[in-house]
Design an enzyme around this catalytic site. Structure first.
Site, PDB file in Angstrom:
ATOM      1  N   LYS A   1      26.188   2.354  46.492  1.00 42.46           N
ATOM      2  CA  LYS A   1      25.787   3.094  47.689  1.00 42.46           C
ATOM      3  C   LYS A   1      24.289   3.316  47.635  1.00 42.46           C
ATOM      4  O   LYS A   1      23.783   3.971  46.729  1.00 42.46           O
ATOM      5  CB  LYS A   1      26.513   4.442  47.770  1.00 42.46           C
ATOM      6  CG  LYS A   1      25.944   5.386  48.857  1.00 42.46           C
ATOM      7  CD  LYS A   1      26.656   6.741  48.916  1.00 42.46           C
ATOM      8  CE  LYS A   1      25.935   7.713  49.854  1.00 42.46           C
ATOM      9  NZ  LYS A   1      26.587   9.037  49.931  1.00 42.46           N
TER      10      LYS A   1
ATOM     11  N   ASP B   1      19.673  10.842  52.987  1.00 42.32           N
ATOM     12  CA  ASP B   1      20.856  11.290  53.722  1.00 42.32           C
ATOM     13  C   ASP B   1      20.609  12.659  54.342  1.00 42.32           C
ATOM     14  O   ASP B   1      20.763  13.690  53.695  1.00 42.32           O
ATOM     15  CB  ASP B   1      22.067  11.349  52.771  1.00 42.32           C
ATOM     16  CG  ASP B   1      23.338  11.808  53.475  1.00 42.32           C
ATOM     17  OD1 ASP B   1      23.349  11.842  54.724  1.00 42.32           O
ATOM     18  OD2 ASP B   1      24.325  12.106  52.768  1.00 42.32           O
TER      19      ASP B   1
ATOM     20  N   LYS C   1      22.750  18.088  57.660  1.00 40.84           N
ATOM     21  CA  LYS C   1      22.901  18.968  56.500  1.00 40.84           C
ATOM     22  C   LYS C   1      22.028  20.212  56.680  1.00 40.84           C
ATOM     23  O   LYS C   1      20.988  20.151  57.332  1.00 40.84           O
ATOM     24  CB  LYS C   1      22.433  18.227  55.232  1.00 40.84           C
ATOM     25  CG  LYS C   1      23.369  17.149  54.746  1.00 40.84           C
ATOM     26  CD  LYS C   1      22.845  16.538  53.458  1.00 40.84           C
ATOM     27  CE  LYS C   1      23.763  15.427  52.958  1.00 40.84           C
ATOM     28  NZ  LYS C   1      25.117  15.911  52.593  1.00 40.84           N
TER      29      LYS C   1
ATOM     30  N   ASP D   1      20.274   9.764  47.036  1.00 43.49           N
ATOM     31  CA  ASP D   1      21.597   9.339  47.500  1.00 43.49           C
ATOM     32  C   ASP D   1      21.744   7.811  47.428  1.00 43.49           C
ATOM     33  O   ASP D   1      22.692   7.250  47.958  1.00 43.49           O
ATOM     34  CB  ASP D   1      21.827   9.855  48.928  1.00 43.49           C
ATOM     35  CG  ASP D   1      23.300  10.012  49.257  1.00 43.49           C
ATOM     36  OD1 ASP D   1      24.119  10.043  48.318  1.00 43.49           O
ATOM     37  OD2 ASP D   1      23.629  10.088  50.454  1.00 43.49           O
TER      38      ASP D   1
ATOM     39  N   ASP E   1      28.013  12.754  58.268  1.00 41.05           N
ATOM     40  CA  ASP E   1      27.537  12.990  56.908  1.00 41.05           C
ATOM     41  C   ASP E   1      28.449  12.341  55.866  1.00 41.05           C
ATOM     42  O   ASP E   1      28.097  12.283  54.691  1.00 41.05           O
ATOM     43  CB  ASP E   1      27.415  14.501  56.669  1.00 41.05           C
ATOM     44  CG  ASP E   1      26.571  14.841  55.452  1.00 41.05           C
ATOM     45  OD1 ASP E   1      25.897  13.919  54.932  1.00 41.05           O
ATOM     46  OD2 ASP E   1      26.581  16.011  55.039  1.00 41.05           O
TER      47      ASP E   1
ATOM     48  N   GLU F   1      28.806   9.310  55.280  1.00 44.25           N
ATOM     49  CA  GLU F   1      28.249   7.996  55.613  1.00 44.25           C
ATOM     50  C   GLU F   1      28.381   6.986  54.481  1.00 44.25           C
ATOM     51  O   GLU F   1      28.406   5.785  54.721  1.00 44.25           O
ATOM     52  CB  GLU F   1      26.776   8.147  56.016  1.00 44.25           C
ATOM     53  CG  GLU F   1      25.756   8.162  54.875  1.00 44.25           C
ATOM     54  CD  GLU F   1      25.906   9.347  53.924  1.00 44.25           C
ATOM     55  OE1 GLU F   1      26.508  10.358  54.334  1.00 44.25           O
ATOM     56  OE2 GLU F   1      25.436   9.263  52.778  1.00 44.25           O
TER      57      GLU F   1
ATOM     58  N   ARG G   1      30.791   6.142  52.483  1.00 43.96           N
ATOM     59  CA  ARG G   1      31.989   5.297  52.544  1.00 43.96           C
ATOM     60  C   ARG G   1      31.874   4.254  53.657  1.00 43.96           C
ATOM     61  O   ARG G   1      32.421   3.158  53.548  1.00 43.96           O
ATOM     62  CB  ARG G   1      33.224   6.189  52.699  1.00 43.96           C
ATOM     63  CG  ARG G   1      33.240   7.023  53.943  1.00 43.96           C
ATOM     64  CD  ARG G   1      34.181   8.227  53.842  1.00 43.96           C
ATOM     65  NE  ARG G   1      33.614   9.328  53.067  1.00 43.96           N
ATOM     66  CZ  ARG G   1      34.230  10.488  52.839  1.00 43.96           C
ATOM     67  NH1 ARG G   1      35.447  10.699  53.300  1.00 43.96           N
ATOM     68  NH2 ARG G   1      33.636  11.424  52.128  1.00 43.96           N
TER      69      ARG G   1
HETATM   70  N1  BES Z   1      25.526  12.137  49.697  1.00 42.61           N
HETATM   71  C1  BES Z   1      26.487  13.099  50.031  1.00 42.61           C
HETATM   72  C2  BES Z   1      27.240  13.647  48.826  1.00 42.61           C
HETATM   73  C3  BES Z   1      26.415  14.490  47.894  1.00 42.61           C
HETATM   74  C4  BES Z   1      26.239  15.827  48.168  1.00 42.61           C
HETATM   75  C5  BES Z   1      25.872  13.958  46.746  1.00 42.61           C
HETATM   76  C6  BES Z   1      25.494  16.610  47.300  1.00 42.61           C
HETATM   77  C7  BES Z   1      25.143  14.734  45.895  1.00 42.61           C
HETATM   78  C8  BES Z   1      24.950  16.072  46.171  1.00 42.61           C
HETATM   79  C9  BES Z   1      27.513  12.494  50.989  1.00 42.61           C
HETATM   80  O1  BES Z   1      27.015  11.545  51.863  1.00 42.61           O
HETATM   81  C10 BES Z   1      28.061  13.609  51.806  1.00 42.61           C
HETATM   82  O2  BES Z   1      27.301  14.165  52.568  1.00 42.61           O
HETATM   83  N2  BES Z   1      29.326  13.908  51.646  1.00 42.61           N
HETATM   84  C11 BES Z   1      29.941  14.961  52.347  1.00 42.61           C
HETATM   85  C12 BES Z   1      31.300  14.500  52.771  1.00 42.61           C
HETATM   86  C13 BES Z   1      31.976  15.441  53.730  1.00 42.61           C
HETATM   87  C14 BES Z   1      31.253  15.431  55.054  1.00 42.61           C
HETATM   88  C15 BES Z   1      33.389  14.995  53.889  1.00 42.61           C
HETATM   89  C16 BES Z   1      30.036  16.154  51.403  1.00 42.61           C
HETATM   90  O3  BES Z   1      30.294  15.955  50.213  1.00 42.61           O
HETATM   91  O4  BES Z   1      29.809  17.269  51.858  1.00 42.61           O
HETATM   92 ZN    ZN Z   2      25.366  10.530  51.267  1.00 43.97          ZN
HETATM   93 MN    MN Z   3      26.256  12.414  53.623  1.00 41.27          MN
END
Ligand code: BES
Ligand code: ZN
Ligand code: MN
Length: 489
Positions: free
Chosen positions: A254, A259, A266, A277, A336, A338, A340
């Site tokens: 990834k 992000d 966010k 990210d 968010d 994204e 996947r």
């Molecule tokens: N890149 C983030 C996950 C992340 C968050 C990595 C904090 C490291 C630190 C990912 O793209 C994301 O935003 N995931 C969301 C998924 C949710 C919307 C289902 C998350 O984990 O909040």
């Molecule tokens: Zn992300």
């Molecule tokens: Mn995200």
């Protein structure tokens, strides 16, 4: 990062010496200084040779004052040797010393070439820093140590070191990619920085937006459409079998170079962390560099899905439905989620192109992973017990620890959508698992697949054994060892 040199004898005037000492092993060392002096200093510091412990003192001999660092190598297993090297360079990095001479000639029993190489690897890894944007660093805070000179290295050190040096270079590449801010590192510049892998014999192919559109990568492109940065799919192939092994082992990373969350924006607190990210893609690039650098006898493909997730006027909206390259449709509930969406198209493309039997993806995929495991283990999800065991073992042996999570149909149905084939998020509970279930829907029949959610591992708020605070390089040594242990036989 410091450099490593070798010397047969201790150079005249060397004024900073280090001696490795195994657990309770001080008696086996011919110590410099007045009789009993170093032993007394060691005793006063309660030094018993435990891995990574240090005694640092000054001595005088024949009218010359010099510094002596005893560094504990514990059991002398590879991990303890690394710990010792790391402790040594951490101690001396900003000490004012410019070179340290690791004197092996004083040991009753010299460590093996591999042990010495691992000690040196630990020293180099721990000395890595990303200071490129610090223009006003006080003199006393600047790294001074430039060289580790191993005196009296055992036979075979060149080959042992060549292997470790390649791995260290791979980790350094990953750390640099992870540490660079997103105004400097975006899909195109990520690709540019990986071009040097060509010099090692890695074949590189890059798909731009037009090629990805032609391939039907609607999921990845949906993420990219809110950014002015063009997305890229970076494909790196290393065939150390010279065509003997047809199907490569595939690593997928990834690479979200920033992000913001997109329209599902966010909150601002800590958003700067999202420059890393792309840590999965960074690990894949670094692993390819390590494998090619040490000429691994394996056929490996690394592929990175590189996009920036931004919320401009062209950005995708919550509720949009996109069609992935696999033909499956996805309702984008949360922009968010994204990662996947990027990975699924990269996975489809690489399976179609290379027909792999084994595919491992790495991603900073979910915040929920950090809630589960903190910063001690990466999450492992797999459809195959043997593959899961191989990855766990590889990780354990290099200190990139993994912990396996369950997957299965009960979790899978949580991402069914009423209007498309699936939605891109499930409920809050089990968020890392439903993310893995999403990815699994893009794994072809018969492919052994593992997903490593390394969200908690790529960046460290505190110094660790082999890194200062900042980028850790997690995953590079894990993938390298996984290949070495299972595909180079
Ligand atoms: N890149 C983030 C996950 C992340 C968050 C990595 C904090 C490291 C630190 C990912 O793209 C994301 O935003 N995931 C969301 C998924 C949710 C919307 C289902 C998350 O984990 O909040
Ligand atoms: Zn992300
Ligand atoms: Mn995200």
């Amino acid at each position: 990062m410091i450099s490593l040199r070798f010397s047969a004898t201790l150079p005249q005037g060397a004024d900073c010496l280090a001696i490795p000492v195994a657990k309770d092993g001080l008696a086996l060392v011919t110590l410099p200084g007045a009789p009993g002096l170093v032993q007394a200093a060691a005793k006063a510091a309660r030094f018993d040779g435990a891995a990574g412990s240090v005694v640092d003192l000054h001595l005088a001999e024949a009218g010359q004052v010099f510094r002596l660092v005893l560094v504990g190598t514990g059991t002398e297993r590879a991990d303890d040797m690394e710990k010792a090297g790391a402790a040594l360079s951490a101690r001396l990095l900003t000490s004012g010393e410019t070179a340290v001479h690791l004197d092996l000639t004083r040991l009753a029993q010299r460590p093996s070439a591999h042990q010495v190489a691992r000690l040196a690897a630990g020293a180099l890894l721990r000395s890595w820093r990303h200071d490129v944007y610090r223009t006003r660093l006080a003199e006393a805070k600047k790294p001074s140590l430039a060289d580790l000179v191993v005196v009296g290295a055992p036979e075979g050190i060149e080959a042992a070191w060549a292997e470790q040096a390649a791995i260290v270079e791979g980790v350094a590449l990953t750390r640099t990619l992870v540490a660079e801010p997103a105004n400097i590192l975006y899909p195109e510049s990520f690709v540019a920085r990986c071009q040097k892998l060509k010099d090692l014999g890695v074949e590189i192919e890059v798909l731009g937006e037009a090629e990805m559109r032609a391939a039907g990568m609607g999921a990845l492109l949906g993420v990219a459409q809110g950014s002015i940065r063009e997305p890229k799919l970076l494909v790196m192939r290393w065939d150390g079998t010279k065509g003997a092994v047809e199907k490569p082992v595939v690593f997928v990373g990834k690479g979200v170079t920033f992000d913001t969350g997109g329209i599902s924006l966010k909150p601002p607190g800590g958003m700067e962390d999202m420059k890393w990210d792309m840590g999965g893609a960074g690990a894949v690039a670094g692993a390819m560099m390590a494998l090619a650098g040490r000429k691994a006898k394996a056929h490996v493909v690394g592929i990175c899905g590189l996009v920036e997730n931004m919320p401009d006027g062209g950005a995708q909206r919550p509720g949009d439905v996109v069609t992935s390259m696999s033909g499956q449709t996805i309702e984008v509930i949360n922009t968010d989620a994204e990662g996947r969406l990027v990975l699924c198209d990269a996975m489809t493309w690489v399976q179609k192109r290379f027909k792999p039997e084994i595919m491992v993806d790495l991603a900073t995929l979910t915040g929920a992973m950090i809630i589960s495991l903190g910063h001690e283990y990466g999450g492992l999800f797999s459809n195959n017990d043997d593959l899961a065991a191989q990855l766990t073992a590889a990780g354990k042996s290099v200190g990139d620890n993994l912990w396996r999570f369950p997957i299965g149909p009960a979790y899978d149905k949580l991402i069914d959508s009423p209007i498309a084939d699936m939605k891109n998020v499930g409920p809050r509970e089990g968020g890392s698992i439903t993310a893995a279930q999403f990815l699994q829907r893009f794994v072809d029949e018969g492919v052994k697949w593992a997903h490593l959610d390394i969200a908690g591992m790529v960046w460290a708020a505190k110094p660790g054994t082999l890194w200062d605070k900042g980028a850790t390089g997690f995953g590079v040594r894990l993938l390298d060892r996984f290949v070495a242990d299972n595909f180079e036989g």
